[in-house]
Every structure is written in C-alpha cells, then in structure tokens.
Design a protein around this motif. Structure first.
Motif, PDB file in Angstrom:
ATOM      1  N   SER A  70     107.825  43.248 -20.914  1.00 45.72           N
ATOM      2  CA  SER A  70     106.781  43.566 -21.895  1.00 45.72           C
ATOM      3  C   SER A  70     105.456  43.894 -21.215  1.00 45.72           C
ATOM      4  N   HIS A  71     105.167  43.251 -20.093  1.00 46.84           N
ATOM      5  CA  HIS A  71     103.929  43.575 -19.360  1.00 46.84           C
ATOM      6  C   HIS A  71     103.967  45.005 -18.843  1.00 46.84           C
ATOM      7  N   VAL A  72     105.113  45.419 -18.323  1.00 47.60           N
ATOM      8  CA  VAL A  72     105.257  46.789 -17.814  1.00 47.60           C
ATOM      9  C   VAL A  72     105.106  47.779 -18.962  1.00 47.60           C
ATOM     10  N   ARG A  73     105.770  47.511 -20.069  1.00 42.96           N
ATOM     11  CA  ARG A  73     105.678  48.406 -21.237  1.00 42.96           C
ATOM     12  C   ARG A  73     104.246  48.436 -21.791  1.00 42.96           C
ATOM     13  N   ASP A  74     103.591  47.281 -21.850  1.00 43.14           N
ATOM     14  CA  ASP A  74     102.206  47.225 -22.342  1.00 43.14           C
ATOM     15  C   ASP A  74     101.282  48.047 -21.450  1.00 43.14           C
ATOM     16  N   LEU A  75     101.488  47.959 -20.150  1.00 49.52           N
ATOM     17  CA  LEU A  75     100.649  48.732 -19.234  1.00 49.52           C
ATOM     18  C   LEU A  75     100.893  50.224 -19.420  1.00 49.52           C
ATOM     19  N   ARG A 103      98.650  33.487 -14.793  1.00 53.39           N
ATOM     20  CA  ARG A 103      99.207  34.222 -15.931  1.00 53.39           C
ATOM     21  C   ARG A 103      98.960  35.705 -15.768  1.00 53.39           C
ATOM     22  N   ALA A 104      99.909  36.494 -16.250  1.00 54.89           N
ATOM     23  CA  ALA A 104      99.789  37.947 -16.195  1.00 54.89           C
ATOM     24  C   ALA A 104      99.082  38.454 -17.450  1.00 54.89           C
ATOM     25  N   HIS A 105      98.217  39.446 -17.256  1.00 55.49           N
ATOM     26  CA  HIS A 105      97.485  40.073 -18.355  1.00 55.49           C
ATOM     27  C   HIS A 105      97.440  41.572 -18.114  1.00 55.49           C
ATOM     28  N   VAL A 106      97.525  42.340 -19.186  1.00 58.21           N
ATOM     29  CA  VAL A 106      97.290  43.780 -19.126  1.00 58.21           C
ATOM     30  C   VAL A 106      95.912  44.004 -19.722  1.00 58.21           C
ATOM     31  N   VAL A 107      95.012  44.583 -18.933  1.00 60.38           N
ATOM     32  CA  VAL A 107      93.623  44.723 -19.381  1.00 60.38           C
ATOM     33  C   VAL A 107      93.114  46.139 -19.162  1.00 60.38           C
ATOM     34  N   ASP A 108      92.235  46.555 -20.069  1.00 62.88           N
ATOM     35  CA  ASP A 108      91.605  47.867 -19.930  1.00 62.88           C
ATOM     36  C   ASP A 108      90.421  47.748 -18.966  1.00 62.88           C
ATOM     37  N   PRO A 109      89.916  48.870 -18.461  1.00 62.98           N
ATOM     38  CA  PRO A 109      88.839  48.816 -17.461  1.00 62.98           C
ATOM     39  C   PRO A 109      87.593  48.044 -17.886  1.00 62.98           C
ATOM     40  N   PRO A 110      87.101  48.191 -19.121  1.00 59.76           N
ATOM     41  CA  PRO A 110      85.909  47.408 -19.478  1.00 59.76           C
ATOM     42  C   PRO A 110      86.146  45.895 -19.410  1.00 59.76           C
ATOM     43  N   ARG A 111      87.301  45.438 -19.885  1.00 57.77           N
ATOM     44  CA  ARG A 111      87.581  44.000 -19.809  1.00 57.77           C
ATOM     45  C   ARG A 111      87.786  43.563 -18.372  1.00 57.77           C
ATOM     46  N   LEU A 112      88.421  44.415 -17.569  1.00 61.71           N
ATOM     47  CA  LEU A 112      88.643  44.071 -16.164  1.00 61.71           C
ATOM     48  C   LEU A 112      87.314  43.871 -15.442  1.00 61.71           C
ATOM     49  N   ALA A 113      86.310  44.635 -15.842  1.00 64.30           N
ATOM     50  CA  ALA A 113      84.993  44.527 -15.217  1.00 64.30           C
ATOM     51  C   ALA A 113      84.161  43.380 -15.789  1.00 64.30           C
ATOM     52  N   SER A 114      84.669  42.716 -16.812  1.00 65.41           N
ATOM     53  CA  SER A 114      83.900  41.655 -17.451  1.00 65.41           C
ATOM     54  C   SER A 114      83.962  40.355 -16.646  1.00 65.41           C
ATOM     55  N   GLU A 115      83.049  39.477 -16.975  1.00 62.95           N
ATOM     56  CA  GLU A 115      82.987  38.166 -16.325  1.00 62.95           C
ATOM     57  C   GLU A 115      84.280  37.369 -16.548  1.00 62.95           C
TER      58      GLU A 115
END
Length: 82
Positions: free
Chosen positions: A5-10, A26-38
C-alpha cells in the motif's frame, strides 16, 4: 512496516518529489510541503515518486513488481535500523 500500500500510495501522488519516508520506525508517504515541515524533520527518505517510477519503468506496475519492491524497501528499512 513497509507494504504494498505504501508503494501504491506513492505512485498515486501527483508530485514526483513526494516521498516514502521513515519516521520513528513507521513508514509514511508525504508530499513535498509536508516533507519540508517541522513534523517530518529528521525523517529518512527512502524513495521519491520520481525515483520509484524510474526504477519500475512505469507509473502503473504489475502486482508482482509492487510486491517485490515493497520487500526490497522493507529490507532497506531494516538495514537502517528502523
């Protein structure tokens, strides 16, 4: 930890800079703005969507390709000690 599901979500993310990350084990799929967040400061980036598509050669992989890549990513995460 990391599953298909992580691969498909990405793959479903619209931005090639979206990423599969490890954060506190834990694994997370994140968009660039969230990745850059604190909130994701210190997260280990395993793979971006662009890298994933390049590795698979398609944005619509077959199920066996997704399974194999998820297994590889689990191994990578384990080697990182996550």
């Amino acid at each position: 930890m990391i599953d298909q599901s992580h691969v498909r979500d990405l793959l479903a993310m619209p931005d090639d800079d979206a990423a599969l990350v490890l954060m506190e084990g834990r694994a997370h799929v994140v968009d660039p703005p969230r990745l850059a967040s604190e909130a994701y400061r210190g997260a280990a980036v395993l793979l971006t969507r662009g890298d994933l598509v390049g590795r698979l050669g398609t944005a619509s992989p077959q199920d066996h390709q997704v399974r194999e890549l998820a297994a590889t990513l689990r191994t990578m995460a384990g080697e990182l000690g996550a």
